[in-house]
Write an enzyme that holds these catalytic residues in place. Sequence first.
Site, short mmCIF file in Angstrom:
data_model
loop_
_atom_site.label_atom_id
_atom_site.label_comp_id
_atom_site.label_asym_id
_atom_site.label_seq_id
_atom_site.Cartn_x
_atom_site.Cartn_y
_atom_site.Cartn_z
N ASP A 45 0.84 -1.20 0.00
CA ASP A 45 0.00 0.00 0.00
C ASP A 45 0.87 1.25 0.00
OD1 ASP A 45 -2.92 1.08 0.65
OD2 ASP A 45 -1.48 2.26 1.79
N LYS A 75 -2.56 5.96 -4.52
CA LYS A 75 -3.67 6.89 -4.25
C LYS A 75 -3.46 8.24 -4.92
CE LYS A 75 -3.70 4.71 0.32
NZ LYS A 75 -2.29 4.55 0.72
N HIS A 108 -7.48 9.58 -2.22
CA HIS A 108 -6.85 9.54 -0.90
C HIS A 108 -7.73 10.18 0.18
CE1 HIS A 108 -2.52 9.25 0.85
NE2 HIS A 108 -3.41 9.05 1.80
#
Length: 275
Positions: A45, A75, A108
């Site tokens: 991530d 993101k 995000h």
Amino acid sequence: MDHQTYKVLNNGVKMPVLGLGVYKSGDDTKQAVLDALEAGYRHIDTAALYKNEMQVGEAIRESGIPREEIFITTKLWNDDMKAGKQYEAFEKSLERLGTDYVDLYLIHWPVSSALESSWKVLEQIYKEGRARAIGVSNCHMEHLMRVLACAHVVPAVNQVECHPYLNQKSLRIFCNNLSIEMEAWSPLGRGNVLEDPVIVQLAQKYEKTPAQIILRWELSQNLIVIPKSVHKERIRENYNVFDFLLEPADEAKIDALNKDLHFGTSPDNFENKQW
Ligand code: NAD
């Protein structure tokens, strides 16, 4: 992939339930990702904000593991949403990662002035096959309602702060009803939940570490988790949570720790924050 270790998202894509978070991993990012892949992780991530997409991509290539076996999330950052540069921002993320698609692309933060317009761009990216799934992060129910009102594609994931002191129960029920998977950021409460007496007592009972008890509880709550560490031993420890279960009464003890306490920024007041 073992059944126990992934979820099937609402579009059929398989997402490993445990990944490595790399926020603030800095110069240690590449080695941390290499250590995680060696330990068995297949999910990383990152985000444009973290400024380490390039190191994530380098580690993945250096590992020799085929790209399609690794699930990469990145993101879209707030400033690019505000500037109307969503598509360009996505392409720059791909370039830095050195890949031609991501597995999951997230908004995000739900920047109010650009939430719907950004979701439209993510849908376009998804339709072009450049993100296998799209989703959001830091969305409360009202943000999700706004996205859903304009959406042709239902977000696959909502990534929010979630740990025993902020268990997000009502948001989890809401997302579950919409087939949106909840993903927990700061699953260890940035380290602040590890010394809780209930967690320490359960760690002794199960002969596990406090981090393992917390992650096990989160997985049992149907959450996807992305603990961060740059230390090889902790990276291994955090992955080693698939060989035990907590008794329901012990899960209930952790449920009872909730205080609705944020250690990170809350979606209620992020718009004026300087990152
Ligand atoms: P976390 O809850 O994962 O805690 C990380 C900290 O816990 C580490 O820095 C270390 O101090 C400690 N730790 C980790 N493993 C340990 C272990 N086994 N034993 C003892 N201590 C241990 O916090 P985080 O980094 O804030 O969150 C994880 C990931 O979530 C991030 O790296 C990032 O990928 C993601 N994230 C997303 C958002 C968002 O807005 N979408 C925000 C914050 C974080």
